[in-house]
Design an enzyme around this catalytic site. Structure first.
Site, PDB file in Angstrom:
ATOM      1  N   GLU A  99     -19.880  26.023  27.798  1.00  0.00           N
ATOM      2  CA  GLU A  99     -19.435  26.609  29.054  1.00  0.00           C
ATOM      3  C   GLU A  99     -19.703  28.103  29.108  1.00  0.00           C
ATOM      4  O   GLU A  99     -19.772  28.779  28.088  1.00  0.00           O
ATOM      5  CB  GLU A  99     -17.949  26.352  29.241  1.00  0.00           C
ATOM      6  CG  GLU A  99     -17.106  26.888  28.102  1.00  0.00           C
ATOM      7  CD  GLU A  99     -15.632  26.545  28.286  1.00  0.00           C
ATOM      8  OE1 GLU A  99     -15.330  25.353  28.401  1.00  0.00           O
ATOM      9  OE2 GLU A  99     -14.822  27.466  28.329  1.00  0.00           O
ATOM     10  N   CYS A 153     -19.825  35.615  30.734  1.00  0.00           N
ATOM     11  CA  CYS A 153     -19.228  35.336  29.438  1.00  0.00           C
ATOM     12  C   CYS A 153     -19.945  34.106  28.901  1.00  0.00           C
ATOM     13  O   CYS A 153     -19.945  33.064  29.541  1.00  0.00           O
ATOM     14  CB  CYS A 153     -17.742  35.061  29.648  1.00  0.00           C
ATOM     15  SG  CYS A 153     -16.918  34.446  28.185  1.00  0.00           S
ATOM     16  N   CYS A 211     -16.217  25.326  17.607  1.00  0.00           N
ATOM     17  CA  CYS A 211     -15.938  26.474  16.742  1.00  0.00           C
ATOM     18  C   CYS A 211     -15.202  25.965  15.505  1.00  0.00           C
ATOM     19  O   CYS A 211     -14.509  24.957  15.568  1.00  0.00           O
ATOM     20  CB  CYS A 211     -15.046  27.458  17.501  1.00  0.00           C
ATOM     21  SG  CYS A 211     -14.686  28.983  16.609  1.00  0.00           S
ATOM     22  N   CYS A 225      -8.292  28.761  15.445  1.00  0.00           N
ATOM     23  CA  CYS A 225      -7.158  29.478  16.057  1.00  0.00           C
ATOM     24  C   CYS A 225      -6.290  28.477  16.837  1.00  0.00           C
ATOM     25  O   CYS A 225      -6.804  27.677  17.613  1.00  0.00           O
ATOM     26  CB  CYS A 225      -7.652  30.578  16.996  1.00  0.00           C
ATOM     27  SG  CYS A 225      -8.696  31.805  16.177  1.00  0.00           S
ATOM     28  N   CYS A 253      -6.428  28.141  20.764  1.00  0.00           N
ATOM     29  CA  CYS A 253      -7.745  28.094  21.402  1.00  0.00           C
ATOM     30  C   CYS A 253      -8.268  26.674  21.544  1.00  0.00           C
ATOM     31  O   CYS A 253      -8.362  25.929  20.567  1.00  0.00           O
ATOM     32  CB  CYS A 253      -8.733  28.933  20.607  1.00  0.00           C
ATOM     33  SG  CYS A 253     -10.362  28.987  21.351  1.00  0.00           S
ATOM     34  N   CYS A 295     -11.407  30.138  27.991  1.00  0.00           N
ATOM     35  CA  CYS A 295     -11.288  29.749  26.579  1.00  0.00           C
ATOM     36  C   CYS A 295     -11.479  28.269  26.258  1.00  0.00           C
ATOM     37  O   CYS A 295     -10.633  27.639  25.642  1.00  0.00           O
ATOM     38  CB  CYS A 295      -9.921  30.170  26.054  1.00  0.00           C
ATOM     39  SG  CYS A 295      -9.463  31.817  26.535  1.00  0.00           S
TER      40      CYS A 295
HETATM   41  N1  SAH Z   1     -14.482  33.688  18.487  1.00  0.00           N
HETATM   42  C1  SAH Z   1     -14.450  34.906  19.228  1.00  0.00           C
HETATM   43  C2  SAH Z   1     -14.869  34.749  20.683  1.00  0.00           C
HETATM   44  C3  SAH Z   1     -14.407  33.543  21.437  1.00  0.00           C
HETATM   45  S1  SAH Z   1     -12.723  33.447  21.918  1.00  0.00           S
HETATM   46  C4  SAH Z   1     -13.102  35.554  19.117  1.00  0.00           C
HETATM   47  O1  SAH Z   1     -12.219  34.997  18.493  1.00  0.00           O
HETATM   48  O2  SAH Z   1     -12.943  36.662  19.606  1.00  0.00           O
HETATM   49  C5  SAH Z   1     -12.569  34.588  23.225  1.00  0.00           C
HETATM   50  C6  SAH Z   1     -11.178  35.190  23.331  1.00  0.00           C
HETATM   51  O3  SAH Z   1     -10.270  34.264  23.947  1.00  0.00           O
HETATM   52  C7  SAH Z   1     -10.576  35.541  21.985  1.00  0.00           C
HETATM   53  O4  SAH Z   1      -9.913  36.765  22.061  1.00  0.00           O
HETATM   54  C8  SAH Z   1      -9.586  34.408  21.813  1.00  0.00           C
HETATM   55  O5  SAH Z   1      -8.618  34.747  20.868  1.00  0.00           O
HETATM   56  C9  SAH Z   1      -9.076  34.239  23.212  1.00  0.00           C
HETATM   57  N2  SAH Z   1      -8.339  33.020  23.469  1.00  0.00           N
HETATM   58  C10 SAH Z   1      -8.529  31.786  22.959  1.00  0.00           C
HETATM   59  N3  SAH Z   1      -7.616  30.910  23.440  1.00  0.00           N
HETATM   60  C11 SAH Z   1      -6.831  31.612  24.264  1.00  0.00           C
HETATM   61  C12 SAH Z   1      -5.700  31.272  25.072  1.00  0.00           C
HETATM   62  N4  SAH Z   1      -5.191  30.038  25.089  1.00  0.00           N
HETATM   63  N5  SAH Z   1      -5.145  32.251  25.806  1.00  0.00           N
HETATM   64  C13 SAH Z   1      -5.642  33.513  25.800  1.00  0.00           C
HETATM   65  N6  SAH Z   1      -6.696  33.895  25.072  1.00  0.00           N
HETATM   66  C14 SAH Z   1      -7.281  32.954  24.298  1.00  0.00           C
END
Ligand code: SAH
Length: 356
Positions: A94, A107, A114, A118, A121, A333
């Protein structure tokens, strides 16, 4: 399994080396590159200034990656457009187009899925499918640019995937879009969950890209609860690598901090964060977390977010609260890709706009 090298993922220099080895003139490299990245063709037959014999040889040795728009959603609130792209072998990724006063930003994803894990995420839930090639990263921009008929001026690599976990392709991609569609490094942001070794490598590479670090916690104890990477690199070594990057590049590093109710959003948390970030060329971007029901992670209250920001600002930390673009279309995300893969309705009542 396709084994041929993707011609669209090679830099001009790499194409030059390849075709020189084939006994071709070096100037052909730029011609081929321009067809792939300016005209953006997907078939050598369209490369009309390239001799037929060379085109046939290219076909024998290489493939040309392509992606196609599988779904497209326009936010009625703010004209954000969310794209689901289909890659070879039905892989879905996406991307998001965001419109700002300064221009159009996209973006993009750097991996399908991934492996960073996290907890908040959606992109990581099913693990890593595969790395994207440099060509597939660039194609997300090309297709969106074509779709809207307008130039893209800024790129953030903040879609699904961990870009520094796909480091070589990332660097190749940066080179390619600089040479091809002229998006310079200063208009590119790479977001990482904090792969410290790669951040150090990036600092040494003399690139001028903006680095964003997903911090999401003021200390290791809280960070470990939501981000497995915190078990590999401590928060102090992470912030020190960010400091090093900022000092070396003279570019401000952004820390992303998603506020999760009762997890990382107290006044004490804000104070601890401010102390850790003091004196750096830093910026904190507070993000109201997108609720993850499975983990009981809920967005902090509006007042809590304001208070958190105020504590940071009062301590001299440059802070903003992120606007939530495209919240009515699951723009954040990995949510849309996940729903698509799981065969769930893509726009659901629970994602109706709730604010702004
Ligand atoms: N792997 C990289 C880039 C992809 S995630 C990273 O971790 O930065 C892009 C951003 O979205 C990151 O800051 C991630 O922590 C955030 N993110 C993921 N899930 C989220 C959620 N449920 N709410 C808010 N931000 C989120």
């Amino acid at each position: 399994m396709e084994t041929k090298t993707d011609l669209r993922s090679l830099t001009i220099e790499e194409i030059k080396n390849e075709i020189s080895a084939m006994g071709e003139k070096p100037f052909r490299a730029k011609q081929i590159f321009d067809w792939l990245h300016i005209a953006q063709v997907s078939d050598t037959a369209e490369m009309t200034n390239i001799p037929k014999t060379l085109r046939e040889e290219l076909d024998r040795r290489y493939r040309i990656s392509d992606i196609k728009i599988a779904e497209r959603y326009v936010s009625e609130k703010d004209n954000t457009i969310k794209y689901l792209f289909e890659l070879e072998n039905n892989i879905i990724i996406e991307s998001v187009l965001m419109r700002y006063s300064y221009g159009n930003a996209v973006c993009i994803s750097s991996q399908a899925g991934c492996r960073m894990g996290c907890k908040f995420c959606a992109s990581t839930v099913d693990g890593l499918e595969r790395n994207l090639t440099a060509g597939e990263m660039a194609l997300q921009i090309y297709k969106i640019q074509r779709d809207i008929g307008e130039r893209i001026s800024n790129v953030v690599i903040m879609g699904s995937g961990e870009p520094l976990d796909n480091y070589d392709n990332l660097l190749r991609f940066l080179k390619i879009i600089g040479d091809g569609i002229g998006i310079g490094q200063r208009h590119i942001t790479v977001s990482t969950c904090g792969l410290v070794d790669k951040m150090k490598e990036l600092a040494k590479s003399e690139l001028q890209i903006t680095l964003a670090v997903s911090l999401h916690a003021p200390n290791d104890e809280i960070r470990k609860k939501t981000m497995p990477i915190a078990n590999r690199y401590g928060i102090d070594e992470l912030i020190s690598a960010a400091r090093e990057y900022a000092n070396k590049t003279k570019r401000r590093v952004t820390f992303e901090y998603a506020l999760i109710k009762g997890v990382n959003d107290s006044r004490k948390n804000a104070e601890e964060l401010a102390k850790r970030l003091k004196g750096g060329l830093f910026h904190v971007n507070l993000i109201p977390v997108n609720d993850v029901k499975e983990n009981n992670f809920l967005r902090s209250d509006e007042q809590t977010i304001k208070d958190f920001a105020a504590v940071l600002s009062a301590r001299g930390i440059n802070t903003t609260v992120r606007r939530r673009l495209g919240s009515d279309i699951n723009a954040a995300c990995g949510q849309l890709r996940k729903r698509y893969k799981d065969n769930l309705p893509l726009i659901s009542a629970e994602n109706e706009p709730t604010e702004e």
